[in-house]
Design a protein around this motif. Structure first.
Motif, PDB file in Angstrom:
ATOM      1  N   GLY A 131     -10.846  -4.193  -7.715  1.00  0.00           N
ATOM      2  CA  GLY A 131     -11.324  -3.869  -6.379  1.00  0.00           C
ATOM      3  C   GLY A 131     -10.362  -2.938  -5.660  1.00  0.00           C
ATOM      4  O   GLY A 131     -10.780  -2.000  -4.971  1.00  0.00           O
ATOM      5  N   GLU A 132      -9.062  -3.182  -5.835  1.00  0.00           N
ATOM      6  CA  GLU A 132      -8.054  -2.338  -5.192  1.00  0.00           C
ATOM      7  C   GLU A 132      -8.074  -0.919  -5.737  1.00  0.00           C
ATOM      8  O   GLU A 132      -7.782   0.038  -5.005  1.00  0.00           O
ATOM      9  N   ALA A 133      -8.431  -0.770  -6.992  1.00  0.00           N
ATOM     10  CA  ALA A 133      -8.496   0.572  -7.581  1.00  0.00           C
ATOM     11  C   ALA A 133      -9.497   1.432  -6.809  1.00  0.00           C
ATOM     12  O   ALA A 133      -9.261   2.611  -6.537  1.00  0.00           O
ATOM     13  N   THR A 190       9.170  -3.959   4.216  1.00  0.00           N
ATOM     14  CA  THR A 190       7.853  -3.447   4.572  1.00  0.00           C
ATOM     15  C   THR A 190       7.776  -1.971   4.202  1.00  0.00           C
ATOM     16  O   THR A 190       8.769  -1.237   4.306  1.00  0.00           O
ATOM     17  N   TYR A 191       6.592  -1.556   3.787  1.00  0.00           N
ATOM     18  CA  TYR A 191       6.434  -0.176   3.326  1.00  0.00           C
ATOM     19  C   TYR A 191       4.970   0.242   3.393  1.00  0.00           C
ATOM     20  O   TYR A 191       4.068  -0.586   3.488  1.00  0.00           O
ATOM     21  N   GLN A 192       4.755   1.548   3.388  1.00  0.00           N
ATOM     22  CA  GLN A 192       3.420   2.099   3.246  1.00  0.00           C
ATOM     23  C   GLN A 192       3.174   2.280   1.747  1.00  0.00           C
ATOM     24  O   GLN A 192       3.989   2.885   1.055  1.00  0.00           O
ATOM     25  N   GLY A 193       2.079   1.720   1.272  1.00  0.00           N
ATOM     26  CA  GLY A 193       1.867   1.788  -0.163  1.00  0.00           C
ATOM     27  C   GLY A 193       0.406   1.754  -0.536  1.00  0.00           C
ATOM     28  O   GLY A 193      -0.489   1.742   0.311  1.00  0.00           O
ATOM     29  N   ARG A 194       0.171   1.748  -1.814  1.00  0.00           N
ATOM     30  CA  ARG A 194      -1.171   1.651  -2.335  1.00  0.00           C
ATOM     31  C   ARG A 194      -1.626   0.196  -2.256  1.00  0.00           C
ATOM     32  O   ARG A 194      -0.820  -0.723  -2.112  1.00  0.00           O
TER      33      ARG A 194
END
Length: 211
Positions: A33-35, A125-129
């Motif tokens: 689903g994340e893909a 914390t980070y911005q990511g996929r």
């Protein structure tokens, strides 16, 4: 049932599909689903729980799908301490183990300005996929849109079990994605508006000066 973490989402998939026999495959449904979410939506704010290594100034983040780091906190004596980020090579690295004062990203690792004196718990914390895991059990998108995350996962669950309810979940997924994309577009338009105080009040094309 709350759906705010990776484990809660896995449990919800089995619950909403009313099938206890898919619990072992729920993680795969989430990954698939994340893909799709990664193809359709932008990066998401994610929180990872890490553990430092005594006598080492490096912590691996190779398992995280990071695009850009945001912040880092170290817990010492039960109190969370914010550690400011710095550019790699801009801070002095000490040899004496201690609680760190600075950090930077070096490849697939977090590098501190000193070896850690104990294995501190770390909140990163980070911005990511989209990539939930035991190490990164939640993200901003799951918190705000558990319905979309659930639908994206169950579509694959229904595919796996050949469940006729897939059309219903696929319809909801498409609807939820459309709503989120519309909200994100509105936010972007709002952010791009120029502050009225910064706008030029008048312009004379003949003299090329502000009036």
């Amino acid at each position: 049932m709350a759906i705010s973490t990776y484990s809660e989402l896995q449990a919800a998939i089995s619950d909403w599909m009313a099938r206890s026999d898919v619990s072992g495959s729920a993680a795969d449904f989430i990954t698939l689903g994340e893909a799709r979410l990664n193809r359709l939506l932008e990066v998401v704010a994610t929180t990872a729980s890490l553990t430092g290594v005594s006598s080492s100034n490096v912590v691996s983040i190779a398992s995280l799908s990071m695009v850009e780091p945001v912040s880092l906190y170290v817990t010492s004596d039960g109190t969370e301490k914010f550690i400011p980020p710095s550019a790699l090579g801009t801070f002095f690295e000490q040899d004496t183990p201690n609680i760190p004062s600075n950090w930077a990203i070096e490849g697939t690792s977090i590098r501190f300005d000193c070896p850690l004196d104990i294995p501190y718990p770390i909140r990163f914390t980070y911005q990511g996929r989209f990539a939930l895991s035991d190490a990164a059990p939640t993200n901003e998108f799951l918190t705000n849109n558990p319905d979309l995350y659930l639908a994206a996962s169950i579509v694959w669950g229904c595919t796996y079990t050949k469940d006729g309810a897939i059309s219903m979940w696929k319809s909801m997924l498409d609807e939820f994605v459309s709503e989120v994309r519309s909200i994100n577009a509105q936010k972007k338009r709002s952010q791009l508006r120029t502050d009225p105080m910064l706008q030029r009040r008048g312009y004379n094309y003949a003299t090329d000066v502000t009036s």
